[in-house]
Structures are given as structure tokens and as C-alpha cells.
Design a protein around this motif. Structure first.
Motif, mmCIF file in Angstrom:
data_model
loop_
_atom_site.group_PDB
_atom_site.id
_atom_site.type_symbol
_atom_site.label_atom_id
_atom_site.label_comp_id
_atom_site.label_asym_id
_atom_site.label_seq_id
_atom_site.Cartn_x
_atom_site.Cartn_y
_atom_site.Cartn_z
ATOM 1 N N LEU A 155 0.826 -1.211 0.000
ATOM 2 C CA LEU A 155 0.000 0.000 0.000
ATOM 3 C C LEU A 155 0.859 1.259 0.000
ATOM 4 O O LEU A 155 0.434 2.304 -0.517
ATOM 5 C CB LEU A 155 -0.941 0.017 1.208
ATOM 6 C CG LEU A 155 -2.099 -0.971 1.170
ATOM 7 C CD1 LEU A 155 -2.873 -0.929 2.475
ATOM 8 C CD2 LEU A 155 -3.003 -0.684 -0.008
ATOM 9 N N GLY A 156 2.035 1.179 0.586
ATOM 10 C CA GLY A 156 2.928 2.328 0.578
ATOM 11 C C GLY A 156 3.493 2.601 -0.803
ATOM 12 O O GLY A 156 3.880 3.722 -1.116
ATOM 13 N N LEU A 157 3.532 1.565 -1.655
ATOM 14 C CA LEU A 157 4.040 1.764 -3.009
ATOM 15 C C LEU A 157 2.972 2.259 -3.976
ATOM 16 O O LEU A 157 3.221 3.128 -4.787
ATOM 17 C CB LEU A 157 4.622 0.448 -3.549
ATOM 18 C CG LEU A 157 5.948 0.019 -2.947
ATOM 19 C CD1 LEU A 157 6.356 -1.315 -3.517
ATOM 20 C CD2 LEU A 157 7.018 1.052 -3.223
ATOM 21 N N TYR A 158 1.784 1.687 -3.899
ATOM 22 C CA TYR A 158 0.821 2.052 -4.936
ATOM 23 C C TYR A 158 -0.028 3.286 -4.650
ATOM 24 O O TYR A 158 0.173 4.300 -5.266
ATOM 25 C CB TYR A 158 -0.057 0.862 -5.315
ATOM 26 C CG TYR A 158 -1.107 1.256 -6.295
ATOM 27 C CD1 TYR A 158 -0.746 1.793 -7.525
ATOM 28 C CD2 TYR A 158 -2.441 1.178 -5.981
ATOM 29 C CE1 TYR A 158 -1.703 2.206 -8.426
ATOM 30 C CE2 TYR A 158 -3.397 1.584 -6.878
ATOM 31 C CZ TYR A 158 -3.027 2.096 -8.100
ATOM 32 O OH TYR A 158 -3.970 2.505 -8.975
ATOM 33 N N ILE A 161 2.158 6.828 -2.753
ATOM 34 C CA ILE A 161 3.581 6.759 -3.109
ATOM 35 C C ILE A 161 4.405 7.786 -2.348
ATOM 36 O O ILE A 161 5.445 7.456 -1.780
ATOM 37 C CB ILE A 161 3.768 6.951 -4.629
ATOM 38 C CG1 ILE A 161 3.157 5.769 -5.367
ATOM 39 C CG2 ILE A 161 5.244 7.072 -4.983
ATOM 40 C CD1 ILE A 161 3.158 5.897 -6.848
ATOM 41 N N ILE A 162 3.979 9.019 -2.292
ATOM 42 C CA ILE A 162 4.809 10.071 -1.699
ATOM 43 C C ILE A 162 4.927 9.882 -0.189
ATOM 44 O O ILE A 162 6.023 9.846 0.363
ATOM 45 C CB ILE A 162 4.239 11.461 -2.044
ATOM 46 C CG1 ILE A 162 4.329 11.674 -3.555
ATOM 47 C CG2 ILE A 162 4.991 12.541 -1.300
ATOM 48 C CD1 ILE A 162 3.603 12.890 -4.038
ATOM 49 N N LEU A 165 6.302 5.987 1.178
ATOM 50 C CA LEU A 165 7.663 5.463 1.072
ATOM 51 C C LEU A 165 8.240 5.121 2.441
ATOM 52 O O LEU A 165 8.887 4.086 2.611
ATOM 53 C CB LEU A 165 8.551 6.464 0.332
ATOM 54 C CG LEU A 165 9.960 5.997 0.006
ATOM 55 C CD1 LEU A 165 9.901 4.763 -0.888
ATOM 56 C CD2 LEU A 165 10.741 7.084 -0.676
ATOM 57 N N VAL A 166 7.976 5.965 3.410
ATOM 58 C CA VAL A 166 8.457 5.695 4.775
ATOM 59 C C VAL A 166 7.773 4.437 5.320
ATOM 60 O O VAL A 166 8.417 3.577 5.924
ATOM 61 C CB VAL A 166 8.207 6.909 5.693
ATOM 62 C CG1 VAL A 166 8.568 6.592 7.127
ATOM 63 C CG2 VAL A 166 8.982 8.110 5.196
ATOM 64 N N HIS A 167 6.466 4.324 5.081
ATOM 65 C CA HIS A 167 5.738 3.136 5.508
ATOM 66 C C HIS A 167 6.300 1.880 4.843
ATOM 67 O O HIS A 167 6.413 0.826 5.478
ATOM 68 C CB HIS A 167 4.251 3.256 5.156
ATOM 69 C CG HIS A 167 3.444 3.961 6.184
ATOM 70 N ND1 HIS A 167 3.491 5.317 6.344
ATOM 71 C CD2 HIS A 167 2.570 3.489 7.096
ATOM 72 C CE1 HIS A 167 2.661 5.665 7.312
ATOM 73 N NE2 HIS A 167 2.092 4.576 7.789
ATOM 74 N N THR A 168 6.653 1.992 3.580
ATOM 75 C CA THR A 168 7.190 0.834 2.852
ATOM 76 C C THR A 168 8.496 0.361 3.471
ATOM 77 O O THR A 168 8.681 -0.833 3.713
ATOM 78 C CB THR A 168 7.402 1.196 1.370
ATOM 79 O OG1 THR A 168 6.148 1.574 0.815
ATOM 80 C CG2 THR A 168 7.963 0.027 0.598
ATOM 81 N N VAL A 169 9.392 1.285 3.740
ATOM 82 C CA VAL A 169 10.682 0.918 4.329
ATOM 83 C C VAL A 169 10.486 0.311 5.720
ATOM 84 O O VAL A 169 11.066 -0.733 6.045
ATOM 85 C CB VAL A 169 11.625 2.145 4.376
ATOM 86 C CG1 VAL A 169 12.872 1.846 5.177
ATOM 87 C CG2 VAL A 169 11.987 2.589 2.969
ATOM 88 N N LEU A 170 9.668 0.952 6.536
ATOM 89 C CA LEU A 170 9.422 0.434 7.882
ATOM 90 C C LEU A 170 8.771 -0.948 7.837
ATOM 91 O O LEU A 170 9.138 -1.849 8.601
ATOM 92 C CB LEU A 170 8.538 1.406 8.670
ATOM 93 C CG LEU A 170 9.131 2.765 9.002
ATOM 94 C CD1 LEU A 170 8.082 3.651 9.664
ATOM 95 C CD2 LEU A 170 10.351 2.622 9.877
#
Length: 192
Positions: A155-158, A161-162, A165-170
Motif C-alpha cells: 500500500l505504501g508503493l501504490y 507513493i509520496i 515510502l516511509v511506511h514501505t521501508v518500515l
């Protein structure tokens, strides 16, 4: 036959010793006896390493990252709620009717913005539950946390996106830290 020769195997024992026929009468201290080899000590894990008694560092880090996700979700709830209230209030403003950027934002219905508020709040509550269950949860909590982290990363990627990104890394870090061998040993440990 002479019994005086000390190298004679058939001679009389020397110095008051008894004959060493057959098995020894008394085992020397510190040496294993004859027969079966000594077995290794019995462990509670049936051959597996002992379960950790304190939380491994990677699992503790995953818990901290889950708390960071909870904080970011609360921040997202506040921003989405502020956006929903602002858009509702600004729809009645005559000066913004000609502004193309505002009209693009106003095209989102307030129901959709409040839906995003609810989604962010629910996602934050799930992260909160996962963070609270790290210390006492079993393997089911581990799997749920990994699924939560993977979905959060996607969900952090699609759609987001802006800010996602932090959510994706975490989320990737949480999935790795909970899914590694230390995480498996922590969540599968016996609880008495």
C-alpha cells in the motif's frame, strides 16, 4: 618357575597388589566406565536449541518500528480529517470556484476523505495491536504481523507513493525482523 622376575606375567603380584583379572573391581574417578557411551544431556527442546528467554534485538526493533507506524497512522488520520473538513468548508467559497487545483481536490467527495480517515485509523489500530502482542504473542501473531507488514509495504508503493515510502521501508524491516530465525524462535518459544 621363578616368581622373582618383575616382567613375568605369571609371577606373583608385586608390592601387595591384587591380580587384575577380568573387569576392574573399582572404576577410577573421572573416567567413564565400560559399556554404553555416555549420552548427551537431555534438553527440553528435543534436540533444538533452547528458546530465548529475552527478546532478541531484531524483534525489539520490529516492535519499535510498529510503534513508529502507529504514530504515522495517527498523523495521517489527523491530516485526512483536516483535509476533509477543509474541503467541506471551502466548497462554499465563491473565490475558489475558478481555482483548477482546488476543483481537482474538491472532486474527491468528503465521504471518500472520511473513508480514508477511517482506513488510516483502522490500520493504525492493527499496528497498535501487533506492537502490543510482540512480547506475548505466539506464531499466529508472528504470521499476522508479517502479512500486515507486507500489505503495508504494498500500500505504501501504490496508492500512497509520496507519503507511503516511509511506511514501505518500515514495513519491509518489520517483515524481515519478525520473519528471521530470531523472530521465529521468539514467537515459537514455550510459554508456561
Amino acid at each position: 618357575m621363578s616368581f622373582g622376575d618383575p616382567n613375568n606375567p605369571y609371577g606373583a603380584p608385586q608390592g601387595g597388589q591384587q591380580p587384575n583379572y577380568g573387569y576392574p573391581q573399582q572404576q577410577p574417578q573421572g573416567q567413564p566406565g565400560y559399556g554404553y557411551p555416555q549420552a548427551p544431556p537431555v534438553s527440553a527442546g528435543h534436540g533444538y536449541p533452547a528458546a530465548p528467554t529475552s527478546m532478541p534485538g531484531t524483534v525489539s526493533t520490529a516492535r519499535v518500528l510498529l510503534w513508529v507506524i502507529v504514530g504515522l497512522q495517527l498523523l495521517g488520520v489527523a491530516l485526512f480529517a483536516f483535509s476533509a473538513v477543509s474541503v467541506e468548508a471551502a466548497k462554499d467559497d465563491e473565490t475558489l470556484k475558478d481555482d483548477a487545483a482546488f476543483q481537482q481536490l474538491a472532486d474527491y467527495s468528503s465521504g471518500m476523505l472520511w473513508g480514508l480517515v477511517a482506513f488510516a485509523l483502522v490500520w493504525g489500530v492493527i499496528a497498535l495491536v501487533m506492537a502490543l502482542k510482540v512480547g506475548s504473542g505466539g506464531n499466529g501473531i508472528r504470521i499476522t504481523t508479517m502479512v500486515f507488514a507486507i500489505i503495508t509495504a504494498i500500500l505504501g508503493l501504490y496508492p500512497f507513493i509520496i507519503v507511503g515510502l516511509v511506511h514501505t521501508v518500515l514495513a519491509i524491516l518489520v517483515a524481515v525482523f519478525v520473519g528471521n530465525a530470531n523472530g521465529a524462535a521468539w514467537y515459537k518459544r514455550p510459554r508456561y
